[in-house]
Write an enzyme that holds these catalytic residues in place. Structure first.
Site, PDB file in Angstrom:
ATOM      1  N   CYS A   2     -43.088  46.355 104.151  1.00 35.47           N
ATOM      2  CA  CYS A   2     -44.015  45.215 104.070  1.00 35.47           C
ATOM      3  C   CYS A   2     -45.197  45.508 103.161  1.00 35.47           C
ATOM      4  O   CYS A   2     -45.582  46.653 102.961  1.00 35.47           O
ATOM      5  CB  CYS A   2     -44.540  44.896 105.454  1.00 35.47           C
ATOM      6  SG  CYS A   2     -43.252  44.668 106.666  1.00 35.47           S
ATOM      7  N   ARG A  27     -41.878  47.309  96.742  1.00 25.94           N
ATOM      8  CA  ARG A  27     -41.728  47.989  98.019  1.00 25.94           C
ATOM      9  C   ARG A  27     -40.520  47.476  98.798  1.00 25.94           C
ATOM     10  O   ARG A  27     -40.102  48.097  99.771  1.00 25.94           O
ATOM     11  CB  ARG A  27     -42.981  47.774  98.874  1.00 25.94           C
ATOM     12  CG  ARG A  27     -44.210  48.433  98.302  1.00 25.94           C
ATOM     13  CD  ARG A  27     -45.458  47.895  98.938  1.00 25.94           C
ATOM     14  NE  ARG A  27     -45.557  48.245 100.337  1.00 25.94           N
ATOM     15  CZ  ARG A  27     -46.295  49.237 100.819  1.00 25.94           C
ATOM     16  NH1 ARG A  27     -46.995  49.983 100.005  1.00 25.94           N
ATOM     17  NH2 ARG A  27     -46.343  49.497 102.095  1.00 25.94           N
ATOM     18  N   TRP A  73     -40.624  42.981 105.366  1.00 26.86           N
ATOM     19  CA  TRP A  73     -39.316  43.625 105.381  1.00 26.86           C
ATOM     20  C   TRP A  73     -38.919  43.691 106.848  1.00 26.86           C
ATOM     21  O   TRP A  73     -39.561  44.383 107.637  1.00 26.86           O
ATOM     22  CB  TRP A  73     -39.443  45.023 104.776  1.00 26.86           C
ATOM     23  CG  TRP A  73     -38.165  45.735 104.543  1.00 26.86           C
ATOM     24  CD1 TRP A  73     -37.234  45.468 103.586  1.00 26.86           C
ATOM     25  CD2 TRP A  73     -37.686  46.878 105.262  1.00 26.86           C
ATOM     26  NE1 TRP A  73     -36.201  46.360 103.672  1.00 26.86           N
ATOM     27  CE2 TRP A  73     -36.450  47.243 104.690  1.00 26.86           C
ATOM     28  CE3 TRP A  73     -38.161  47.624 106.323  1.00 26.86           C
ATOM     29  CZ2 TRP A  73     -35.704  48.308 105.141  1.00 26.86           C
ATOM     30  CZ3 TRP A  73     -37.415  48.697 106.781  1.00 26.86           C
ATOM     31  CH2 TRP A  73     -36.203  49.030 106.185  1.00 26.86           C
ATOM     32  N   ASN A  99     -48.664  45.242 108.709  1.00 25.30           N
ATOM     33  CA  ASN A  99     -47.655  46.252 108.364  1.00 25.30           C
ATOM     34  C   ASN A  99     -47.605  47.242 109.513  1.00 25.30           C
ATOM     35  O   ASN A  99     -48.648  47.607 110.046  1.00 25.30           O
ATOM     36  CB  ASN A  99     -48.054  47.024 107.100  1.00 25.30           C
ATOM     37  CG  ASN A  99     -47.852  46.222 105.842  1.00 25.30           C
ATOM     38  OD1 ASN A  99     -47.424  45.079 105.903  1.00 25.30           O
ATOM     39  ND2 ASN A  99     -48.187  46.812 104.714  1.00 25.30           N
ATOM     40  N   GLY A 100     -46.417  47.725 109.836  1.00 28.27           N
ATOM     41  CA  GLY A 100     -46.310  48.716 110.905  1.00 28.27           C
ATOM     42  C   GLY A 100     -45.513  48.177 112.074  1.00 28.27           C
ATOM     43  O   GLY A 100     -44.798  47.175 111.941  1.00 28.27           O
ATOM     44  N   GLU A 481     -28.686  65.281  95.521  1.00 19.50           N
ATOM     45  CA  GLU A 481     -29.572  64.266  94.928  1.00 19.50           C
ATOM     46  C   GLU A 481     -28.790  63.345  93.980  1.00 19.50           C
ATOM     47  O   GLU A 481     -28.994  62.133  93.970  1.00 19.50           O
ATOM     48  CB  GLU A 481     -30.726  64.975  94.191  1.00 19.50           C
ATOM     49  CG  GLU A 481     -31.626  64.099  93.332  1.00 19.50           C
ATOM     50  CD  GLU A 481     -32.359  62.991  94.090  1.00 19.50           C
ATOM     51  OE1 GLU A 481     -32.270  62.948  95.324  1.00 19.50           O
ATOM     52  OE2 GLU A 481     -32.992  62.154  93.428  1.00 19.50           O
ATOM     53  N   LYS A 485     -28.506  59.252  94.501  1.00 18.67           N
ATOM     54  CA  LYS A 485     -28.871  58.249  93.483  1.00 18.67           C
ATOM     55  C   LYS A 485     -27.760  57.200  93.369  1.00 18.67           C
ATOM     56  O   LYS A 485     -28.023  56.022  93.234  1.00 18.67           O
ATOM     57  CB  LYS A 485     -29.100  58.920  92.116  1.00 18.67           C
ATOM     58  CG  LYS A 485     -30.412  59.656  92.001  1.00 18.67           C
ATOM     59  CD  LYS A 485     -31.573  58.711  91.851  1.00 18.67           C
ATOM     60  CE  LYS A 485     -32.812  59.043  92.610  1.00 18.67           C
ATOM     61  NZ  LYS A 485     -32.895  59.453  93.950  1.00 18.67           N
ATOM     62  N   GLU A 488     -27.719  54.903  96.503  1.00 21.37           N
ATOM     63  CA  GLU A 488     -28.805  53.946  96.693  1.00 21.37           C
ATOM     64  C   GLU A 488     -28.861  52.860  95.638  1.00 21.37           C
ATOM     65  O   GLU A 488     -29.232  51.738  95.950  1.00 21.37           O
ATOM     66  CB  GLU A 488     -30.161  54.636  96.897  1.00 21.37           C
ATOM     67  CG  GLU A 488     -30.724  55.395  95.739  1.00 21.37           C
ATOM     68  CD  GLU A 488     -32.124  55.965  96.073  1.00 21.37           C
ATOM     69  OE1 GLU A 488     -32.496  56.954  95.450  1.00 21.37           O
ATOM     70  OE2 GLU A 488     -32.827  55.402  96.923  1.00 21.37           O
ATOM     71  N   HIS A 504     -13.207  73.706 103.217  1.00 25.91           N
ATOM     72  CA  HIS A 504     -13.407  73.524 104.661  1.00 25.91           C
ATOM     73  C   HIS A 504     -13.345  72.060 105.066  1.00 25.91           C
ATOM     74  O   HIS A 504     -13.824  71.693 106.135  1.00 25.91           O
ATOM     75  CB  HIS A 504     -14.735  74.162 105.081  1.00 25.91           C
ATOM     76  CG  HIS A 504     -14.801  75.611 104.751  1.00 25.91           C
ATOM     77  ND1 HIS A 504     -14.068  76.555 105.432  1.00 25.91           N
ATOM     78  CD2 HIS A 504     -15.454  76.271 103.763  1.00 25.91           C
ATOM     79  CE1 HIS A 504     -14.294  77.750 104.891  1.00 25.91           C
ATOM     80  NE2 HIS A 504     -15.125  77.596 103.877  1.00 25.91           N
ATOM     81  N   LYS A 603     -39.511  51.176  98.973  1.00 27.55           N
ATOM     82  CA  LYS A 603     -40.073  52.326  98.267  1.00 27.55           C
ATOM     83  C   LYS A 603     -40.816  53.252  99.204  1.00 27.55           C
ATOM     84  O   LYS A 603     -40.721  54.468  99.107  1.00 27.55           O
ATOM     85  CB  LYS A 603     -41.013  51.820  97.157  1.00 27.55           C
ATOM     86  CG  LYS A 603     -41.650  52.933  96.329  1.00 27.55           C
ATOM     87  CD  LYS A 603     -40.611  53.699  95.549  1.00 27.55           C
ATOM     88  CE  LYS A 603     -41.186  54.861  94.771  1.00 27.55           C
ATOM     89  NZ  LYS A 603     -40.111  55.758  94.306  1.00 27.55           N
TER      90      LYS A 603
HETATM   91  C1  AGP Z   1     -35.404  58.358  96.826  1.00 23.80           C
HETATM   92  O1  AGP Z   1     -34.670  57.900  95.753  1.00 23.80           O
HETATM   93  C2  AGP Z   1     -35.376  57.528  98.002  1.00 23.80           C
HETATM   94  N1  AGP Z   1     -35.718  56.197  97.704  1.00 23.80           N
HETATM   95  C3  AGP Z   1     -35.945  58.100  99.289  1.00 23.80           C
HETATM   96  O2  AGP Z   1     -34.976  58.981  99.746  1.00 23.80           O
HETATM   97  C4  AGP Z   1     -37.298  58.827  99.270  1.00 23.80           C
HETATM   98  O3  AGP Z   1     -37.215  60.009  98.531  1.00 23.80           O
HETATM   99  C5  AGP Z   1     -37.731  59.110 100.709  1.00 23.80           C
HETATM  100  O4  AGP Z   1     -37.900  57.895 101.385  1.00 23.80           O
HETATM  101  C6  AGP Z   1     -38.988  59.929 100.803  1.00 23.80           C
HETATM  102  O5  AGP Z   1     -40.070  59.302 100.223  1.00 23.80           O
HETATM  103  P1  AGP Z   1     -41.418  60.057  99.934  1.00 23.80           P
HETATM  104  O6  AGP Z   1     -41.166  61.118  98.913  1.00 23.80           O
HETATM  105  O7  AGP Z   1     -42.343  58.988  99.425  1.00 23.80           O
HETATM  106  O8  AGP Z   1     -41.885  60.646 101.226  1.00 23.80           O
END
Ligand code: AGP
Length: 608
Positions: A2, A27, A73, A99-100, A481, A485, A488, A504, A603
């Protein structure tokens, strides 16, 4: 997640609010709304995008110059107009954006309903509107404080009341809120990036603060102290241009391409080559405590967690610390012993990730020294850790973290060298790594020159649905990682695995529908990775190999090759991840994905 924006001044509020919401779009959200004081209180809300809200506003006359707005959100209740913020009480006199999460909302709702309050939505936020309505006796900030005394959970809120036409009341507990100070006007936002179009002078509210904004004045009261407090006015030096896309089709691509510069910023002024030691001003005050520590626990989430995994290898390489890396969401519920000799390092781009923040608080409660590695200046994690280092990567807008990740890797290298030089690491070794670190921006720029080849590679593999990324040692977290990517932003099945684990289990998956991305740079474990590649090959899997420039070893086994320049193994992750970011980006574009705002993600993950 949010977003909140508020305005009070002499301009027409509604266009300012819409623009503010646009700055928060990145966000992630699924409904939007605003409230403006315009004689009475007018509220307009919609499910869907800000553009829909804007269209709805065309039919309304909204001339007031005080208002609050929100992008929601969904957490409690579906993404519908009814659940969108702002929420009003029964009498429609006040509006709340939030928010929250209010943890005790069900009990409060029942109690309020028993007293005759009628609820319109399924949200936890509406409880706040009714509580404030109940507590209102002519002074909004007093009513807000009385209402919040009943609430358990996390909130950043902005509230309007029609009897107080030029006032916004803000309150923060666990969810960020920032005041923007203009000339004869004030702004409020949940994220500083939304403010810099209007002002560079900002105040980050602290937990327990309640603020009152009017056109020409503001005040802040600390609820715990029960008195007015002064909070530091900070000047934000980010450029408006930095926030805009700068000519790139997506923020993500811009941020990938910015990495030579963001890495330069991460090391600028932090290398003392003659002494073979980094200079990290933010850690100077605690360096004696750091020296006494024997154990390090790194806590973080998502991409920052994978940076932490690389951090473990780095710390083990250069220090005698024992290192654990833990997902913040697990750490906070573990019964972990943290003695005096343990320090905790929280890594977070946003500095607001709820689980990481909770892990910091838990570690502090247990008496550990808490360090932060954070990008967002003045964020909660930056303020709540005992000491720390900023990334200086600039704003990262794309939901998929890219440049923050490489900054995290670079600063973790600096931290490992610093801790190492205060222990067993030699001057010679310190210098050797620092010298190579200084070359990284130029080496990353060389990797970025392969932009066209990587796009062609993505075209070749655009229809594939299954990807398996493998790597060993420093390349193992990069495999994770790379796969994240893809998940997501491309929404395909992608897994990261330690190459040695293939036998394994995962090897059973392999058939011609699988693409294996093998991270196989020239290093001590390259032969082992080559064997794993052979195993995949033998089962008909297709293969993309990422290897060192000019190295023929992996080439023979691969359908396609990505090369990165030679460097020290401990720095290689920074180079390896860049083509994987580009590959994911290109696949996402080819599949028509919403690259900067992938579905279901936000985000800044400020709820648990
Ligand atoms: C990264 O591409 C992601 N969107 C997500 O995993 C992110 O790294 C994670 O939410 C942690 O965020 P931060 O580094 O702001 O704590």
């Amino acid at each position: 997640m949010c977003g909140i924006f508020g305005y009070v001044g002499s301009r027409r509020a509604s266009p300012v609010l819409i623009e503010g919401l646009r700055q928060l779009e990145y966000r992630g959200y699924d409904s939007a709304g605003l409230a403006v004081l315009d004689g009475g209180l007018k509220v307009v809300r919609t499910a869907g995008k800000i553009a829909v809200l804007e269209r709805r506003l065309r039919g309304e006359r909204l001339d007031g110059s005080c208002g609050v707005a929100h992008t929601r959100w969904a957490t409690h209740g579906a993404a519908t107009e009814r659940n969108a913020h702002p929420h009003t009480g029964c009498r429609g006199e006040l509006a709340v954006v939030h928010n929250g999460i209010i943890e005790n909302h069900l009990a409060l709702r029942r109690e309020l309903q028993a007293r005759g309050h009628r609820f319109q939505s399924e949200t936890d936020t509406e409880v706040l509107a009714h509580l404030i309505e109940d507590a209102y006796e002519g002074r909004l900030e007093q009513a807000v404080m009385r209402a919040l005394a009943r609430v358990r959970g996390a909130y950043g809120i902005a509230v309007l009341h029609r009897e107080e036409p030029n006032r916004i009341v803000l309150a923060r507990c666990g969810s960020p809120l920032v005041i923007g100070i203009g000339a004869g006007e004030h702004f409020a936002a949940s994220d500083v990036t939304a403010l810099i179009r209007y002002t560079r002078h900002v105040i980050h509210l602290e937990d327990g603060d309640v603020a009152v904004l009017e056109p020409g004045r503001f005040s802040i009261t600390s609820m715990s102290a029960g008195a007015a407090v002064d909070r530091e006015v900070e000047t934000v030096d980010w450029d408006v241009d930095e926030v805009a896309r700068g000519g790139y089709p997506h923020y993500m691509l811009k941020e990938i391409c910015e990495q030579p510069e963001s890495i330069r910023n991460a090391i600028r002024g932090r290398i003392v080559l003659e002494d073979g030691i980094p200079k990290l001003g933010g850690l100077e005050a605690v360096i004696e405590q750091v020296r006494r520590c024997r154990h390090l626990v790194i806590v973080s989430c998502g991409t920052s967690f994978y940076a932490g995994m690389v951090g473990r290898y780095l710390m083990e390489e250069f220090t005698d610390l024992t290192v654990e890396v833990e997902l913040a969401s697990e750490f906070r519920y573990r019964r972990l012993q943290l003695g005096e000799r343990t320090m905790v390092l929280a890594i977070s781009q946003s500095g607001e990730t709820a689980d990481t923040l909770a892990a910091v608080r838990e570690a502090k409660r247990k008496g550990a020294l808490c360090l932060g590695l954070v990008n967002a200046v003045g964020s909660s994690i930056a303020r709540e850790t005992h000491a720390g280092v900023y990334m200086h990567a600039g704003p990262e807008i794309g939901v998929a973290s890219t440049k923050a990740f490489t900054s995290e890797l670079v600063i973790l290298t600096l931290m490992a060298l610093l801790f190492g030089r205060h222990r067993r690491l030699s001057l010679f070794e310190g210098r050797r790594v620092l010298e190579e670190l200084q070359r990284l921006p130029e080496l990353v720029a060389r990797v970025l020159e392969q932009r066209q080849q990587i796009r062609e590679l993505a075209e070749r593999f655009a229809d594939c649905e299954h990807f398996l990324y493998i790597g060993r040692r420093f390349s193992y977290p990069i495999a994770l990682e790379g796969a994240l990517k893809l998940k997501e932003i491309v929404y395909v099945h992608a897994e990261g695995y330690a190459a040695g684990e293939m036998k394994h289990g995962p090897l059973a998956l392999i058939d011609p529908s699988y693409v294996c991305v093998a991270l196989c740079p020239r290093n001590e474990v390259q032969d082992k990775t080559l064997s794993n590649m052979q195993e995949v090959r033998a089962r008909g899997g297709r293969m993309i190999a990422l290897t060192t420039e000019g190295d023929p070893a992996a080439r023979e086994l691969a359908d396609a090759v990505i090369e990165v320049p030679a460097t020290l193994e401990c720095l290689s992750p920074v180079l390896e991840v860049v083509p994987l970011q580009l590959f994911a980006y290109d696949l996402a574009v080819l599949r028509g994905r919403d690259v900067d705002k992938p579905r279901n993600l936000a985000k800044s993950v400020t709820v648990e």
